[in-house]
Design an enzyme around this catalytic site. Structure first.
Site, PDB file in Angstrom:
ATOM      1  N   GLU A 185      34.417 -34.891 -24.942  1.00  0.00           N
ATOM      2  CA  GLU A 185      35.693 -35.469 -25.396  1.00  0.00           C
ATOM      3  C   GLU A 185      35.461 -36.786 -26.139  1.00  0.00           C
ATOM      4  O   GLU A 185      34.579 -37.568 -25.746  1.00  0.00           O
ATOM      5  CB  GLU A 185      36.606 -35.698 -24.186  1.00  0.00           C
ATOM      6  N   ARG A 208      37.027 -31.308 -14.859  1.00  0.00           N
ATOM      7  CA  ARG A 208      36.216 -32.042 -15.819  1.00  0.00           C
ATOM      8  C   ARG A 208      35.455 -31.033 -16.669  1.00  0.00           C
ATOM      9  O   ARG A 208      34.965 -30.013 -16.163  1.00  0.00           O
ATOM     10  CB  ARG A 208      35.227 -32.993 -15.121  1.00  0.00           C
ATOM     11  N   HIS A 216      43.384 -33.001 -22.622  1.00  0.00           N
ATOM     12  CA  HIS A 216      43.199 -33.814 -21.411  1.00  0.00           C
ATOM     13  C   HIS A 216      44.441 -34.662 -21.127  1.00  0.00           C
ATOM     14  O   HIS A 216      44.364 -35.877 -20.927  1.00  0.00           O
ATOM     15  CB  HIS A 216      41.957 -34.706 -21.526  1.00  0.00           C
TER      16      HIS A 216
END
Length: 518
Positions: free
Chosen positions: A464, A435, A482
């Site tokens: 993000e 993360r 991602h």
């Protein structure tokens, strides 16, 4: 276990009293049926206990008769319970699924077997006789449901008073057990509220579950859109025992999953939540646990794919491929200052050693790398598979490559910052597929500028879908949006793992891959 014995003894005491009354009452009844006075001497005193003596009540005899009946009743109530305990201890798993619809099993260890036995013990007791009797007494005599005007009905029955379950749990010493009526349909099916349908699941498998599950489906949407839809659906078609999301990737969803989204579902009986994905930083696990609600992720389908991508990104960062790609595009061919790291003479340190970390370790060992790892609790040696445990400081000081595989929580946010980077080798390589907020992006950029960090690879970012401009403009970093987990088969395996969690919970009371134990 305390609740098990309390419930059993309460039942035994009741059965003992009623049995004693029955035994002693039988003798009085026989006298009356023979037309004899209960207080006259019996002509056959040797045939029955001397309940009456010389026309007077014989307290000692009736007391012994009462005691004999009480002991018989007590034994009949208590004896089955140790048998159930022994049977539970002999089990290692009650979760069974079709051979065609299974996911890879987790490594079988003493710890995992012990944990499964504990869950089986909970389930064996969950709807057992003493539990149900205590709950039924409290829910009918002490805390009856509201049957007045405007009362809510579940399958034509008044909604139980929540105080009955609360006090049943207290009396029995239990936490997290569903006591009394489950939110089922009239024919006993468990009611499941599903966001979307698992479109990649075999329809025949879905159909095979019709006897145990009733599905109610709503569409995926943003948090603001879904909260009123969820609450309205619960009021009109609930309550629901399970809440599941079959994610449609790239579309808004009701994150974070917290009290604001889930309160009405949980207050009306929801006991299990499961969603696609290995991470769970978007779910308030502490709140779910406080409400005795399971949260289950699906780590297996996600882990192997994330590990594949991570291994690729590690090798790309070791070869400084982002800089090589940039130089090639601008005509700077064969820059001899860009030197790759030899995997066979390098050490990789993994921060976190869950499923993804273990798969990454196996991949990198295939390239000849030495693997060390750190985590809160060291793995059993049988699960390390050649990796060596190290403290955090040892890992930072000795690793040529460091890859992050820890979940995001309050303790891991900002785990790798300027202070941690200062402890690393000069020219270290950093990779993050966990993360974004686990790493301080500004500290990383500063270290890349100074040369402390030679190169990096990132699949995740702090904000993000926005990416720090310093990261975007740095050609020492391999970037990926991602999508480490994403390939053309992931949706099928992800949805199957999610559905199997639902099936396991419906059949056993425990999902296959719970994040929390309640």
């Amino acid at each position: 276990m305390r609740g098990f014995w309390i419930g059993g003894l309460m039942t035994a005491f009741r059965d003992g009293i009623s049995s004693g009354i029955f035994f002693s009452g039988t003798f009085v009844g026989k006298r009356l049926l023979r037309g004899e006075s209960p207080f006259s001497p019996s002509p056959d005193l040797d045939a029955i206990p001397k309940v009456f003596k010389d026309g007077r009540f014989n307290g000692s005899e009736i007391g012994r008769t009462f005691l004999a009946g009480g002991v018989a009743g007590l034994l009949s109530a208590v004896v089955p319970y140790p048998v159930d305990i022994i049977k539970t201890r002999l089990q290692t798993s009650t979760v069974q699924s079709k051979a065609d619809h299974t996911t890879p099993a987790a490594p079988l260890t003493a710890r995992s077997v012990a944990r499964q036995i504990h869950r089986d013990g909970q389930e064996a007791f969950r709807y057992s006789y003493p539990t149900t009797r205590v709950y039924n007494f409290l829910s009918t005599s002490v805390f009856p449901p509201n049957t007045g005007p405007g009362c809510k009905l579940v399958d034509g029955r008044p909604v139980p008073n929540p105080k009955a379950e609360k006090w049943a749990l207290r009396v029995l010493g239990l936490k997290g057990f569903t006591v009394g009526l489950r939110p089922t349909t009239a024919d006993g099916k468990v009611k499941v509220l599903s966001v979307n349908v698992g479109q990649h699941i075999d329809p025949e498998y879905y159909k095979s579950l019709d006897d145990i599950i009733e599905w109610t489906v709503i569409d995926q949407g943003s948090r603001e859109e879904m909260i009123p839809v969820i609450n309205k659906t619960v009021d009109e078609q609930g309550p629901f025992e399970v809440f599941v999301i079959f994610l449609k990737w790239g579309q808004p969803v009701c994150y974070p999953l917290d009290e604001g989204v889930m309160s009405h579902l949980v207050e009306t009986g929801c006991k299990m939540v499961t969603i696609g994905g290995a991470g769970f930083d978007f779910a308030d696990i502490d709140w779910f646990t406080s409400k005795n609600v399971f949260y289950a992720n699906n780590p297996i389908a996600m882990a192997i794919r994330t590990a594949d991508s991570c291994a690729m990104m590690i090798m790309m960062a070791m070869r400084k491929s982002a800089l090589g790609d940039h130089n090639t595009r601008i005509g700077k061919f064969k820059d001899n200052s860009v030197v790759a790291l030899d995997a066979r003479r390098s050490t990789i340190g993994l921060i976190g050693m869950g499923k993804i970390g273990q798969y990454v370790a196996q991949h990198m060992q295939h390239f000849g790398m030495k693997v060390i790892y750190t985590k809160r609790t060291r793995l059993p040696e049988s699960e390390e598979n050649g990796a060596n445990f190290a403290t955090m400081d040892e890992l930072l000081a000795t690793s040529d490559v460091i890859s992050l595989h820890c979940p995001l929580n309050a303790k891991t946010r900002g785990l790798i910052g300027a202070a941690e980077i200062a402890k690393m080798k000069d020219g270290v390589i950093l990779v993050n597929t966990a993360r974004g907020p686990v790493m301080d992006e500004e500290a990383l950029c500063d270290a890349l500028d100074s040369g402390k960090v030679a190169s990096a690879a990132l699949d995740v970012f702090n904000d993000e879908p926005n990416v720090n401009p310093r990261i975007q403009q740095n050609y020492k970093i391999n970037l990926s949006p991602h999508v480490a987990v994403y390939n053309h088969t992931v949706a099928e395996d992800e949805q199957l793992e999610v559905l199997n969690n639902v099936v396991a919970y419906v059949k056993t009371g425990v999902p296959n891959t719970p994040v929390n134990l309640v």
